[in-house]
Enzyme design. Sequence first.
Site, PDB file in Angstrom:
ATOM      1  N   ASN A   1      -7.661  -2.587  14.361  1.00  0.00           N
ATOM      2  CA  ASN A   1      -9.035  -2.955  13.995  1.00  0.00           C
ATOM      3  C   ASN A   1      -9.083  -4.140  13.022  1.00  0.00           C
ATOM      4  OD1 ASN A   1      -8.118  -1.804  11.657  1.00  0.00           O
ATOM      5  ND2 ASN A   1      -9.590  -0.116  11.599  1.00  0.00           N
TER       6      ASN A   1
ATOM      7  N   GLU B   1      -9.752  -1.615   5.308  1.00  0.00           N
ATOM      8  CA  GLU B   1     -10.402  -1.274   6.568  1.00  0.00           C
ATOM      9  C   GLU B   1     -11.672  -2.105   6.763  1.00  0.00           C
ATOM     10  OE1 GLU B   1      -9.041   0.572   8.693  1.00  0.00           O
ATOM     11  OE2 GLU B   1      -8.281   2.467   7.914  1.00  0.00           O
TER      12      GLU B   1
ATOM     13  N   HIS C   1      -7.308  -4.412  10.243  1.00  0.00           N
ATOM     14  CA  HIS C   1      -7.063  -4.117   8.824  1.00  0.00           C
ATOM     15  C   HIS C   1      -5.748  -4.724   8.357  1.00  0.00           C
ATOM     16  CE1 HIS C   1      -4.962  -0.166  10.014  1.00  0.00           C
ATOM     17  NE2 HIS C   1      -4.092  -0.695   9.171  1.00  0.00           N
TER      18      HIS C   1
ATOM     19  N   ASP D   1       0.800  -1.220   0.000  1.00  0.00           N
ATOM     20  CA  ASP D   1       0.000   0.000   0.000  1.00  0.00           C
ATOM     21  C   ASP D   1       0.834   1.271   0.000  1.00  0.00           C
ATOM     22  OD1 ASP D   1       0.964  -0.377   2.557  1.00  0.00           O
ATOM     23  OD2 ASP D   1      -0.985  -0.625   3.496  1.00  0.00           O
TER      24      ASP D   1
HETATM   25  C1  GLP Z   1      -0.580   0.681   8.532  1.00  0.00           C
HETATM   26  C2  GLP Z   1      -0.197  -0.219   7.354  1.00  0.00           C
HETATM   27  C3  GLP Z   1      -0.449  -1.680   7.655  1.00  0.00           C
HETATM   28  C4  GLP Z   1       0.154  -2.037   9.002  1.00  0.00           C
HETATM   29  C5  GLP Z   1      -0.466  -1.192  10.084  1.00  0.00           C
HETATM   30  C6  GLP Z   1       0.037  -1.522  11.481  1.00  0.00           C
HETATM   31  O1  GLP Z   1      -1.940   0.922   8.586  1.00  0.00           O
HETATM   32  N1  GLP Z   1      -0.918   0.123   6.167  1.00  0.00           N
HETATM   33  O2  GLP Z   1       0.105  -2.480   6.622  1.00  0.00           O
HETATM   34  O3  GLP Z   1      -0.042  -3.403   9.272  1.00  0.00           O
HETATM   35  O4  GLP Z   1      -0.175   0.170   9.793  1.00  0.00           O
HETATM   36  O5  GLP Z   1       1.210  -0.828  11.770  1.00  0.00           O
HETATM   37  P1  GLP Z   1       2.139  -1.105  13.005  1.00  0.00           P
HETATM   38  O6  GLP Z   1       2.950  -2.308  12.657  1.00  0.00           O
HETATM   39  O7  GLP Z   1       2.986   0.121  13.130  1.00  0.00           O
HETATM   40  O8  GLP Z   1       1.275  -1.337  14.190  1.00  0.00           O
END
Ligand code: GLP
Length: 261
Positions: free
Chosen positions: A147, A154, A149, A78
Amino acid sequence: MKKIINKGEKEMKIVVVKNSEEMSKKAGRLIGSQVIVKENCVLGLATGSTPIGTYQDMIAQYKEGVLDFSKVSVFNLDEYIGVTADNDQSYAYFMKENLFQHVNIDLAKTNIPSGMATDMEAECLAYEAKMKAAGGVDLQLLGIGNNGHIGFNEPDHNFSQRTHTVQLTESTIEANARFFKTKEEVPTMAVTMGIKTIMNARKVVLVATGKGKAQAIYGTVLGPIDPQVPSSILQLHKDTVLVIDEEAASLLPKEIWNTEV
Ligand code: GLP
């Protein structure tokens, strides 16, 4: 590992480790094995703070002379919309900083959807086509949002299909605000591989640490398969490994730690 629920071909392995360091090593070695087994493999990679240690382990394996990335292709999950690749908040920048510039990967083989395309629909279609032409993703690394995702898919009424643009939820904007000076600076839109794109990967490795992820991990493993918890679809994937620390695993019954469900 003991198998406790027989779901035919579908398997979710739950590997519970002590801490983030062990998680990173384990996930780094899983990805490393994929590169060793297939030198021209296609890796699906992720951003967020959780996979940083995994990338450090991959870099260490490269420096030890164990891994050669020269034939590997990468497709990232992404990107934010409206953020240029040279902006230090972009996921393109993140990947360069945390992995690409430290290994012998051919930058021409690294792909991240552009959040700056004038025609985002065409960008999404082109991204999918390029992935298909590369033979599809062999191993997809995933983090997970609080959440549930995955990528930027989402909670929704339906599981999404292919690469598309999304409006980020308030909870994701808040969670990502820690990387920005103010909450107002956090982009509100992103482009992400769809759930169907992710499910097409031949292998999925999901990493998570900390109590904040425990509910999402519970939903991923034992909750109903529900687009309100996008990661729950992984119950239908045939080869998914969750590498999670004890805190992230804390809502899962201990009997299923280190098993296949
Ligand atoms: C963002 C990314 C996700 C990732 C999420 C969690 O939203 N798009 O791919 O899994 O953050 O991030 P973290 O690992 O910092 O908790």
